[in-house]
Design an enzyme around this catalytic site. Sequence first.
Site, PDB file in Angstrom:
ATOM      1  N   HIS A  58      25.828  71.294  30.928  1.00  0.00           N
ATOM      2  CA  HIS A  58      26.834  70.864  31.900  1.00  0.00           C
ATOM      3  C   HIS A  58      28.086  70.354  31.193  1.00  0.00           C
ATOM      4  CE1 HIS A  58      24.597  67.192  30.882  1.00  0.00           C
ATOM      5  NE2 HIS A  58      25.717  66.547  31.147  1.00  0.00           N
ATOM      6  N   ASP A  60      30.830  67.251  31.845  1.00  0.00           N
ATOM      7  CA  ASP A  60      30.964  66.025  32.631  1.00  0.00           C
ATOM      8  C   ASP A  60      32.107  66.088  33.638  1.00  0.00           C
ATOM      9  OD1 ASP A  60      28.821  65.076  31.193  1.00  0.00           O
ATOM     10  OD2 ASP A  60      30.004  63.731  29.940  1.00  0.00           O
ATOM     11  N   HIS A 116      27.329  70.684  27.137  1.00  0.00           N
ATOM     12  CA  HIS A 116      26.237  69.980  26.457  1.00  0.00           C
ATOM     13  C   HIS A 116      25.044  69.788  27.379  1.00  0.00           C
ATOM     14  CE1 HIS A 116      28.413  66.818  28.588  1.00  0.00           C
ATOM     15  NE2 HIS A 116      27.293  66.102  28.565  1.00  0.00           N
ATOM     16  N   ARG A 126      14.185  56.798  26.420  1.00  0.00           N
ATOM     17  CA  ARG A 126      15.442  56.903  25.668  1.00  0.00           C
ATOM     18  C   ARG A 126      16.497  56.097  26.413  1.00  0.00           C
ATOM     19  NH1 ARG A 126      19.922  60.012  26.699  1.00  0.00           N
ATOM     20  NH2 ARG A 126      21.125  60.848  24.980  1.00  0.00           N
TER      21      ARG A 126
END
Length: 155
Positions: A58, A60, A116, A126
């Site tokens: 995607h 951002d 990314h 995470r």
Amino acid sequence: FPPPPPAPPRLSDATLTRLRPTPPLDGAEAEDGRLASEAGAFDVGLCRGDHFSYWRPHIDKVSVPEYEHSALLYLGHHGADFDGGRLTFFDPDADAVVLPEAGLLVSFPSGPPSLHAVERVSRGARFALTMWFTTAPPDPSSPLDSAHAALLEWA
């Protein structure tokens, strides 16, 4: 006359993200028998009503046009605190993979050069502080959208 200097960047949005292993989006159960939402998993796309998932490639700025610059500050160590969760930038010549380590700050343009995805987290949790910056002035009349309201409720 020279053009006026650009507006200084301001924080457009920020959130503490916790990525944990999740079952498929079809309602299947996690390994411990709980649904993803019960196991503490959270997918911003489900909240927004679209099909965004962090592990899908995607850009951002496509999700939020105001975003001009994206940044992540990692709060845990890959391998010690979680497995998976690596950040990959896709490029026709060669992909670049970022291995999350506590204290590492990664920043990149929010637009088209920065396609990314984040590898699915397969173990542990995470944690990262994710931030997006803009030079656009804030809109004081804009109400809190449902995605932000849900994030605040979840947190």
